[in-house]
Design a protein around this motif. Structure first.
Motif, PDB file in Angstrom:
ATOM      1  N   ASP A 100       0.824  -1.215   0.000  1.00 16.60           N
ATOM      2  CA  ASP A 100       0.000   0.000   0.000  1.00 16.60           C
ATOM      3  C   ASP A 100       0.855   1.260   0.000  1.00 16.60           C
ATOM      4  OD1 ASP A 100      -2.356  -1.347  -0.109  1.00 16.60           O
ATOM      5  OD2 ASP A 100      -2.809  -1.228   2.026  1.00 16.60           O
ATOM      6  N   LYS A 101       1.982   1.239   0.700  1.00  9.72           N
ATOM      7  CA  LYS A 101       2.864   2.410   0.725  1.00  9.72           C
ATOM      8  C   LYS A 101       3.491   2.654  -0.640  1.00  9.72           C
ATOM      9  CE  LYS A 101       3.975   2.246   5.657  1.00  9.72           C
ATOM     10  NZ  LYS A 101       5.045   2.150   6.674  1.00  9.72           N
ATOM     11  N   ILE A 102       3.869   1.565  -1.331  1.00 12.57           N
ATOM     12  CA  ILE A 102       4.435   1.723  -2.676  1.00 12.57           C
ATOM     13  C   ILE A 102       3.370   2.203  -3.646  1.00 12.57           C
ATOM     14  CG2 ILE A 102       5.565   0.503  -4.577  1.00 12.57           C
ATOM     15  CD1 ILE A 102       6.782  -1.381  -2.536  1.00 12.57           C
ATOM     16  N   ASN A 103       2.142   1.693  -3.502  1.00 12.38           N
ATOM     17  CA  ASN A 103       1.054   2.101  -4.391  1.00 12.38           C
ATOM     18  C   ASN A 103       0.767   3.595  -4.304  1.00 12.38           C
ATOM     19  OD1 ASN A 103       0.185  -0.178  -5.866  1.00 12.38           O
ATOM     20  ND2 ASN A 103      -0.728  -1.053  -4.041  1.00 12.38           N
ATOM     21  N   ARG A 104       0.883   4.158  -3.120  1.00  7.27           N
ATOM     22  CA  ARG A 104       0.622   5.587  -2.964  1.00  7.27           C
ATOM     23  C   ARG A 104       1.626   6.430  -3.751  1.00  7.27           C
ATOM     24  NH1 ARG A 104       0.733   4.396   2.689  1.00  7.27           N
ATOM     25  NH2 ARG A 104      -1.277   3.624   3.422  1.00  7.27           N
ATOM     26  N   ARG A 105       2.841   5.930  -3.871  1.00 10.20           N
ATOM     27  CA  ARG A 105       3.871   6.680  -4.588  1.00 10.20           C
ATOM     28  C   ARG A 105       3.749   6.525  -6.098  1.00 10.20           C
ATOM     29  NH1 ARG A 105       9.354   5.311  -1.023  1.00 10.20           N
ATOM     30  NH2 ARG A 105       8.602   6.175   0.962  1.00 10.20           N
ATOM     31  N   LEU A 106       3.327   5.340  -6.554  1.00 11.81           N
ATOM     32  CA  LEU A 106       3.281   5.085  -7.988  1.00 11.81           C
ATOM     33  C   LEU A 106       2.042   5.661  -8.665  1.00 11.81           C
ATOM     34  CD1 LEU A 106       4.536   1.373  -8.097  1.00 11.81           C
ATOM     35  CD2 LEU A 106       5.849   3.464  -8.509  1.00 11.81           C
ATOM     36  N   HIS A 107       0.939   5.819  -7.929  1.00  9.69           N
ATOM     37  CA  HIS A 107      -0.316   6.345  -8.475  1.00  9.69           C
ATOM     38  C   HIS A 107      -0.778   5.522  -9.677  1.00  9.69           C
ATOM     39  CE1 HIS A 107       0.168   9.821  -5.852  1.00  9.69           C
ATOM     40  NE2 HIS A 107       1.390   9.988  -6.337  1.00  9.69           N
ATOM     41  N   HIS A 113      -3.184  -1.398 -10.329  1.00 16.33           N
ATOM     42  CA  HIS A 113      -3.154  -1.500  -8.865  1.00 16.33           C
ATOM     43  C   HIS A 113      -3.465  -2.929  -8.427  1.00 16.33           C
ATOM     44  CE1 HIS A 113      -4.759  -1.132  -4.747  1.00 16.33           C
ATOM     45  NE2 HIS A 113      -3.909  -0.129  -4.636  1.00 16.33           N
ATOM     46  N   SER A 238       6.700   0.092 -12.133  1.00 18.62           N
ATOM     47  CA  SER A 238       7.438   1.255 -11.666  1.00 18.62           C
ATOM     48  C   SER A 238       8.083   2.018 -12.825  1.00 18.62           C
ATOM     49  CB  SER A 238       8.515   0.842 -10.657  1.00 18.62           C
ATOM     50  OG  SER A 238       9.465  -0.024 -11.266  1.00 18.62           O
TER      51      SER A 238
END
Length: 359
Positions: A100-107, A113, A238
């Motif tokens: 979830d933390k990585i998902n917030r950065r990648l948008h 997702h 990414s």
């Protein structure tokens, strides 16, 4: 697992309540089994869920050395259930504190997702299983001794092998309710349900039919290939320019399919056929009879053929998309070349070598 909204009050036992609190519920159940070990009355029941059951000790007549092996039985269902709860907890931890933390950065988009979460979870699992399985193969020297695939059948389980299979079955069983807990899209459910059921059927079959040596040797390279694929997909999300991992995966995928077919034919067609024991016995775990061997070999061959068919279709689809993307680029390049030629025909050159257009 989605982000928790603490400000929103949910109706107890509603769908959203169950989805957001399923990991906490599983944690409470795990803790209740562990606390049961502290009380003498409950310990004999709690140990069935936590510890590996059916320990069998053999003593050699020469020097009195003892060997500990493990059989299987109905109590293994309780053990699988306990470690399925553990898998649900680990799934939630990885999702909330890593993915979830990585998902917030990648948008990422909703489609990417979902695929990112799927690959992230499976990459962690494949990495852990590959390292664990490879360590067992190295410790027991199964790879260096291919005859062990059928020699002394039915095989006696050592602790590591049995516990490995228990955890494998528990993980893939936990993936079924996770389809609901993770709110998987309806169009993705049939695909995920298909490979989850295939894993459960093949791993459980190898465990029940005492083919754990063959199953372990086939699982380790297969998990390595799947690890490369899902790791490559994570890097692709990414940065879309990072696609070299897919080429390595494609080559290893074909090699592992050939390895799986070769070892399966060698084991079922030649090895077990030569040491065939006609005394079919479920109690002794002896399933080395012709119908069972044909069924197992057929299941493996059909699965590998289906995987190759899916792989070829996947490669053809990617190739067609690549061709379609190249056509507009060629048109743009040709248009630029035509404009350049027209400009040269309409232009004049000065004595200094500078091009002067006639307007």
């Amino acid at each position: 697992m989605g982000l928790r909204r603490k400000n929103k009050r949910l109706v107890v036992l509603s769908h959203e309540f169950v989805i957001q609190n399923h990991a906490d519920t599983a944690s409470c159940l795990v803790m209740s089994f562990l606390l049961g070990l502290m009380f003498e009355v409950l310990a004999k029941y709690a140990i069935i869920f936590i510890a590996v059951q059916y320990n069998v000790t053999y003593t050699t007549g020469d020097n009195g050395e003892q060997f500990h092996f493990y059989d299987y039985g109905p109590k293994d269902i309780a053990t699988v259930f306990f470690y399925m709860l553990v898998a649900i907890n680990l799934h939630a931890v990885i999702q909330e504190y890593v993915l979830d933390k990585i998902n917030r950065r990648l948008h990422l988009s909703k489609t990417k997702h979902s695929k990112f979460n799927e690959s992230g979870q499976l990459a962690f699992f494949y990495l852990f299983s590959f390292i664990w399985g490879a360590s067992i193969l190295n410790a027991e020297e199964f790879v260096m001794n291919p005859i062990s695939l059928w020699k002394d059948y039915p095989h006696s389980r050592i602790f590591q092998v049995k516990f490995f299979y228990i955890c494998q079955i528990a993980y893939w069983l936990h993936a079924l309710p996770e389809l609901y807990f993770q709110k998987i899209r309806k169009e993705d459910i049939p695909r995920q349900l298909c490979y989850i059921c295939l894993y459960i059927a093949h791993i459980s079959g190898a465990y029940i039919l005492n083919l754990q040596h063959l199953g372990l040797i086939l699982m380790v390279p297969h998990y390595l290939v799947e690890l490369i694929f899902h790791a490559s997909r994570l890097f692709y999300f990414s940065d879309e320019n990072k696609q070299k991992g897919f080429t390595i995966w494609a080559l290893l995928f074909v090699m592992v399919r050939l390895l799986t077919l070769t070892l399966s034919v060698l084991t079922f067609g030649f090895g077990l056929a030569r040491v065939e024991n006609p005394d079919f016995s479920i109690a002794d775990g002896n399933f080395n009879v012709l119908p069972v061997r044909i069924g197992c070999l057929g299941a493996v061959c059909l699965t590998q053929a289906w995987m190759m068919w899916k792989f070829i279709n996947f490669q053809l689809k990617k190739w067609r998309e690549h061709v379609k993307n190249q056509i507009p680029k060629k048109k743009i390049t040709n248009t630029k070349n035509k404009r350049t030629k027209k400009d040269l025909n309409r232009g004049q050159w000065t004595t200094n070598g500078e091009r002067l257009l006639i307007i």
